[in-house]
Scaffold this active site. Structure first.
Site, PDB file in Angstrom:
ATOM      1  N   PRO A  88      -9.431   0.506  13.808  1.00  0.00           N
ATOM      2  CG  PRO A  88     -11.276   1.828  13.322  1.00  0.00           C
ATOM      3  CD  PRO A  88     -10.425   0.729  12.754  1.00  0.00           C
ATOM      4  CD  GLU A 115     -18.611   0.746   5.920  1.00  0.00           C
ATOM      5  OE1 GLU A 115     -18.566   1.697   5.108  1.00  0.00           O
ATOM      6  OE2 GLU A 115     -18.666   0.890   7.166  1.00  0.00           O
ATOM      7  NE  ARG A 153      10.907  11.598  15.722  1.00  0.00           N
ATOM      8  CZ  ARG A 153      11.316  11.623  16.971  1.00  0.00           C
ATOM      9  NH1 ARG A 153      10.997  10.604  17.768  1.00  0.00           N
ATOM     10  NH2 ARG A 153      12.008  12.618  17.463  1.00  0.00           N
ATOM     11  CG  ASP A 168      11.832  11.405  20.807  1.00  0.00           C
ATOM     12  OD1 ASP A 168      11.694  10.388  20.153  1.00  0.00           O
ATOM     13  OD2 ASP A 168      12.213  12.498  20.366  1.00  0.00           O
TER      14      ASP A 168
HETATM   15  C1  4FV Z   1      -8.011   3.436  11.711  1.00  0.00           C
HETATM   16  C2  4FV Z   1      -7.739   3.990  12.975  1.00  0.00           C
HETATM   17  C3  4FV Z   1      -9.258   3.593  10.946  1.00  0.00           C
HETATM   18  C4  4FV Z   1     -11.628   1.912   9.433  1.00  0.00           C
HETATM   19  C5  4FV Z   1     -12.368   1.525   8.194  1.00  0.00           C
HETATM   20  C6  4FV Z   1     -10.270   2.520   7.578  1.00  0.00           C
HETATM   21  C7  4FV Z   1     -10.579   2.889   9.006  1.00  0.00           C
HETATM   22  C8  4FV Z   1     -11.561   2.031   7.026  1.00  0.00           C
HETATM   23  N1  4FV Z   1      -6.943   2.736  11.327  1.00  0.00           N
HETATM   24  N2  4FV Z   1      -6.466   3.616  13.305  1.00  0.00           N
HETATM   25  N3  4FV Z   1      -8.522   4.776  13.737  1.00  0.00           N
HETATM   26  N4  4FV Z   1      -9.381   2.819   9.830  1.00  0.00           N
HETATM   27  O1  4FV Z   1     -10.145   4.375  11.325  1.00  0.00           O
HETATM   28  O2  4FV Z   1      -6.025   2.866  12.313  1.00  0.00           O
HETATM   29  O3  4FV Z   1     -11.303   0.957   6.172  1.00  0.00           O
END
Ligand code: 4FV
Length: 251
Positions: A88, A115, A153, A168
């Site tokens: 995130p 986490e 794609r 697209d």
């Molecule tokens: C996430 C997202 C996501 C965070 C902790 C996996 C999680 C757990 N990855 N975009 N939004 N990852 O939430 O890519 O390990």
């Protein structure tokens, strides 16, 4: 192009590799794809890939040693690879980024769990941090699949029709035009006449107007930040005149 996914759940990709465009791209050797189990790089007899967080608190953190070993091994096998951590914290994925990634030799996608991963992995083993959106997943695997799907794609020949991806959504930062197929009449709703005309220029004009107006109504932010082409500007001008006329006759 190749994709190496690092995950503690490689079996999650079994079905993903074997369906649709991704399957076709693999069969036609447009992409090489593999999922590697990070646990195979855990040295202790319990093959631990996670541990309690320093500083206390709930949840677990992915250990740096198995991850670093898995990343280095994947990079050894795939020269020119860019390593991507799904998190995130990353830049939010979009079509422009998909196009950028599709021009690279290959990606090593690190899918975290718990986490997250030990921060020291991010310092010198990760090239890009990418997020698929501002929400928290239980793992990075689904985010990895989103990236692989959107990038695959765009690989020439992956979609079958050579130019399919050029038309697209977002290829010109507009939403796609409306699509119709048989029957001509469905529950009293008719397919727009022009699409049955065989008149390609009129059909292209109709589709561009459909794209511009759908983008104006659903994602005006995309129109605000794009350089309008002349035809796009003329479409918006036409509708502005139409709205001004409606407002004028209302007086
Ligand atoms: C996430 C997202 C996501 C965070 C902790 C996996 C999680 C757990 N990855 N975009 N939004 N990852 O939430 O890519 O390990």
């Amino acid at each position: 192009m190749f994709f190496t996914v690092l995950t503690i759940f490689p079996e999650m990709f079994d079905l993903f590799w074997n369906h649709g465009i991704v399957r076709r791209a693999i069969e036609h050797k447009k992409i090489l794809a593999s999922a590697v189990n990070i646990r195979d790089y855990a040295a202790d007899r319990h093959q631990a890939t996670d541990d309690r967080p320093y500083g206390g608190g709930s949840g677990m953190v992915m250990k740096p040693e198995p991850l670093a070993a898995a990343i280095r091994d994947a990079a050894r096998m795939r020269s020119g690879a860019k390593t991507v951590l799904m998190t995130p914290q990353g830049r939010v994925f979009n079509q422009k980024m998909a196009r950028e990634l599709a021009s690279s030799d290959g990606l090593i996608l690190v899918c975290g769990r718990y986490e997250g991963v030990d921060e020291r992995i991010c310092h010198d083993l990760i090239d890009y941090e990418i997020s698929i959106g501002d929400y928290v997943l239980t793992g990075g695997e689904l985010a990895g699949m989103v990236i692989i799907d959107a990038v695959s794609r765009l690989i020439p020949g992956a979609l079958g029709g050579e130019d399919a991806a050029e038309k697209d959504s977002f290829s010109d930062d507009l939403l796609e035009h409306a699509h119709y197929t048989r029957p001509v009449i469905f529950e009293g709703q008719e397919v727009p006449e022009v699409l049955l005309s065989g008149h390609h220029q009129q059909i292209d004009d109709w589709r561009l107007e459909s794209s511009v107006m759908r983008t104006l109504l659903k994602r005006p932010d995309l129109l605000q930040k794009k350089d309008l082409t002349r035809p796009e500007r003329e479409i918006l001008e036409k509708w502005r005149r139409e709205i001004e006329y409606i407002l004028q006759v209302q007086k």
